[in-house]
Enzyme design. Structure first.
Site, PDB file in Angstrom:
ATOM      1  N   ASP A  42       0.825  -1.202   0.000  1.00  0.00           N
ATOM      2  CA  ASP A  42       0.000   0.000   0.000  1.00  0.00           C
ATOM      3  C   ASP A  42       0.871   1.269   0.000  1.00  0.00           C
ATOM      4  OD1 ASP A  42      -2.851   0.932   0.388  1.00  0.00           O
ATOM      5  OD2 ASP A  42      -1.963   1.883   2.159  1.00  0.00           O
ATOM      6  N   GLU A 100       2.004  -0.177  -4.805  1.00  0.00           N
ATOM      7  CA  GLU A 100       1.033   0.849  -5.196  1.00  0.00           C
ATOM      8  C   GLU A 100       1.737   2.202  -5.231  1.00  0.00           C
ATOM      9  OE1 GLU A 100      -3.212   2.951  -3.988  1.00  0.00           O
ATOM     10  OE2 GLU A 100      -1.726   2.469  -2.465  1.00  0.00           O
TER      11      GLU A 100
HETATM   12  C1  GLC Z   1      -4.319   2.990  -0.698  1.00  0.00           C
HETATM   13  C2  GLC Z   1      -5.531   2.101  -0.717  1.00  0.00           C
HETATM   14  C3  GLC Z   1      -6.722   2.909  -0.307  1.00  0.00           C
HETATM   15  C4  GLC Z   1      -6.491   3.418   1.097  1.00  0.00           C
HETATM   16  C5  GLC Z   1      -5.184   4.207   1.182  1.00  0.00           C
HETATM   17  C6  GLC Z   1      -4.769   4.443   2.595  1.00  0.00           C
HETATM   18  O1  GLC Z   1      -4.398   3.998  -1.651  1.00  0.00           O
HETATM   19  O2  GLC Z   1      -5.681   1.519  -1.978  1.00  0.00           O
HETATM   20  O3  GLC Z   1      -7.898   2.160  -0.368  1.00  0.00           O
HETATM   21  O4  GLC Z   1      -7.551   4.232   1.504  1.00  0.00           O
HETATM   22  O5  GLC Z   1      -4.130   3.510   0.578  1.00  0.00           O
HETATM   23  O6  GLC Z   1      -4.313   3.252   3.175  1.00  0.00           O
END
Ligand code: GLC
Ligand code: MG
Length: 528
Positions: free
Chosen positions: A201, A263
């Protein structure tokens, strides 16, 4: 060329666990539910599942606020349920990726409770505590992605703490070696249990500028956009030291033959650094979100694909994403007819595709009434169109009550057309999106050119996007009509046999000029 690894050939399927399959009637999906649906995923033909967070959590951000990295939230099941799910997946040849949330914890994580207890706490430096600015107020102008200052005042200990997301999600201090060591133990814990990898994440957020300077104003911000876009996150994200963290995680993953997906929402030029270097490899797959934000025009998309392919460092493996739990569904963005073309694009580009659950049904964003809103982003900044509930609604399996998702009231409403748009109905209809997706997945398996071959742009005009995938002597041509009118493509030399089209049974072998119907995509094989 060495043989491609499973995570290069394979297709990752994202499961949002709250919405996939409920097994206990509480209206929230769970691990036993996922286990019960593995055969459906095998029938579809995917290779791996990535499950969004299932760890104990107060659910302020639906699991992205983790209170214990080494457990399972009771709403999702138990560790024994998880082990059973993993074994059942492996028995079917499916890999399982979990979702690691290392940038921040829940405010209810024991680490944070200890950190906030006193300035002298041994864990004080595990989080980002700062004194007020000289004249009072937050230490700098950083804004939470979910609105408001990213600094929360803690009256008891007289300092602010930093949270890039909700105030219930305090950011960890990744410059502290003890934090690093603790999180590496978490990776080991799950790898030792047999997990095949992690999606990481907000990887690009993990290190902030050491001096915490203000972020510059964003000249492009205008009313109607979320508040966090008022500044450019120049100093709060994408710092050079983040790559050492990715490399440390990678070293552990490599010990276990596991894969890491990061991500990262950054321009492609900056994204490439997350592959790391030969000496210090980073994540295997820094998520490529090029298609999620793209204007749906063939020339623009062709440009994005060529640019991305051109920027990839030597040895880096590409990947593609059309949808996830944070962005509007692809069928809503491009329309129902083009969603079929988009699926063909996703599954025929070079690189690992990630398929978001429900996109194989052509599910669209579901309108959410104000009293049904659950997403904290929508609650904090209502009406901007950035809420994420519409793309997180329950999967539809069959024509039974609540589409077979749950015997109880689903936590979010089903799409209105679920009696027709569900797995059972679509499996029975050869013209359905589900059958198209299965057909494309089968084609990838049958043709190494699609799974791991090279990519070559083919000259095309107007709304047509065309490219070849080559492997040995095999040459597959993909021609996609991104427009709603008929179109033609001048074929490269040779005779081409259609293998699969988005619009009915494949036609005759062609040479010279290929005619495409409105919204039609076709995969053709060049005859030897
Ligand atoms: C990432 C996740 C999202 C979440 C954020 C904070 O972007 O995909 O759903 O709210 O991180 O953890
Ligand atoms: Mg349940």
């Amino acid at each position: 060329m060495t043989e491609a690894a499973w995570w290069q050939r394979g297709v990752i399927y994202q499961v949002y666990p709250r919405s996939f399959q409920d097994s206990d009637g509480d209206g929230v999906g769970d691990l036993r539910g996922i286990a019960a649906r593995l055969d459906d995923l095998v029938a579809l033909g995917v290779d791996a599942i990535w499950i969004s967070p299932i760890f104990p959590s107060p659910m302020a951000d639906f699991g992205y606020d983790v209170a214990d990295y080494c457990g399972i939230d009771p709403r999702f099941g138990t560790l024994a349920d998880f082990d059973a799910l993993l074994a059942a997946a492996h028995a079917r040849g499916l890999r399982v990726l979990l979702d690691l949330v290392p940038n921040h914890t829940s405010e209810q994580h024991p680490w944070f409770a200890e950190s906030r207890s006193a300035r002298t706490s041994p864990k004080r430096d595990w989080y980002l505590w700062r004194d007020p600015a000289p004249g009072g107020g937050p230490p700098n102008n950083w804004i939470s992605d979910f609105g408001g200052s990213a600094w929360e005042w803690d009256a008891a200990s007289g300092q602010y703490y930093y949270h890039a997301y909700l105030k219930q999600q305090p950011d960890l201090n990744w410059r502290n070696p003890a934090v690093r060591a603790a999180m590496m133990e978490v990776l080991r814990f799950w790898f030792d249990r047999g997990v095949d990898g992690f999606r990481i994440d907000v990887l690009w957020h993990m290190i902030k500028h050491a001096g915490f300077p203000d972020n510059p104003a964003n000249p492009d911000w205008r009313p109607g956009l979320p508040e966090f876009l008022k500044v450019l996150q120049t100093n709060s994200t994408d710092q050079p030291e983040v790559h050492a963290i990715a490399a440390a995680m990678r070293a552990i993953a490599d010990e276990h033959g596991a894969v890491l997906v990061g991500e990262i929402y950054l321009p492609v030029e900056r994204l490439m650094a997350y592959y790391g270097s030969a000496e210090a490899p980073g994540v295997h797959l820094p998520f490529n979100f090029q298609l999620i934000g793209a204007d749906w025009h063939a020339r623009k998309i062709a440009h994005r694909i060529a640019k991305y392919e051109g920027l990839l460092p030597p040895g880096a493996w590409p990947n593609w994403v059309l949808g996830n739990h944070d962005r509007p569904r692809v069928a809503t963005r491009v329309g129902a007819r083009q969603a079929r073309v988009a699926m063909m694009l996703l599954l025929t580009l070079r690189g690992t595709p990630t398929l978001y659950y429900g996109d194989e049904l052509g599910m669209e964003d579901v309108p959410i009434a104000p009293e049904q809103v659950r997403d904290p982003r929508e609650i904090n900044e209502p009406g901007l169109g950035w809420g994420r509930d519409p793309c997180r609604t329950p999967m539809a399996w069959d024509g039974s009550p609540n589409a077979g998702f749950s015997t109880g009231e689903p936590w979010l409403p089903l799409h209105a057309d679920w009696p027709a748009r569900n797995v059972a109905a679509e499996r029975a209809d050869p013209a359905s999106m589900w059958c198209l997706t299965r057909g494309l997945l089968a084609l990838r398996r049958a043709h190494p050119a699609l799974a791991s071959g090279s990519w070559h742009g083919v000259a095309a005009e107007g709304d047509v996007l065309a490219y070849e995938r080559r492997h040995g002597d095999a040459r597959l041509l993909v021609a996609l009509n991104l427009g709603g009118g008929e179109a033609v493509l001048a074929l490269p030399e040779g005779r081409f046999r259609p293998l699969l089209t988005t619009a009915g049974p494949p036609g005759e072998t062609v040479e010279g000029m290929l005619s495409l119907r409105a919204d039609e995509g076709v995969v053709l094989a060049r005859e030897p």
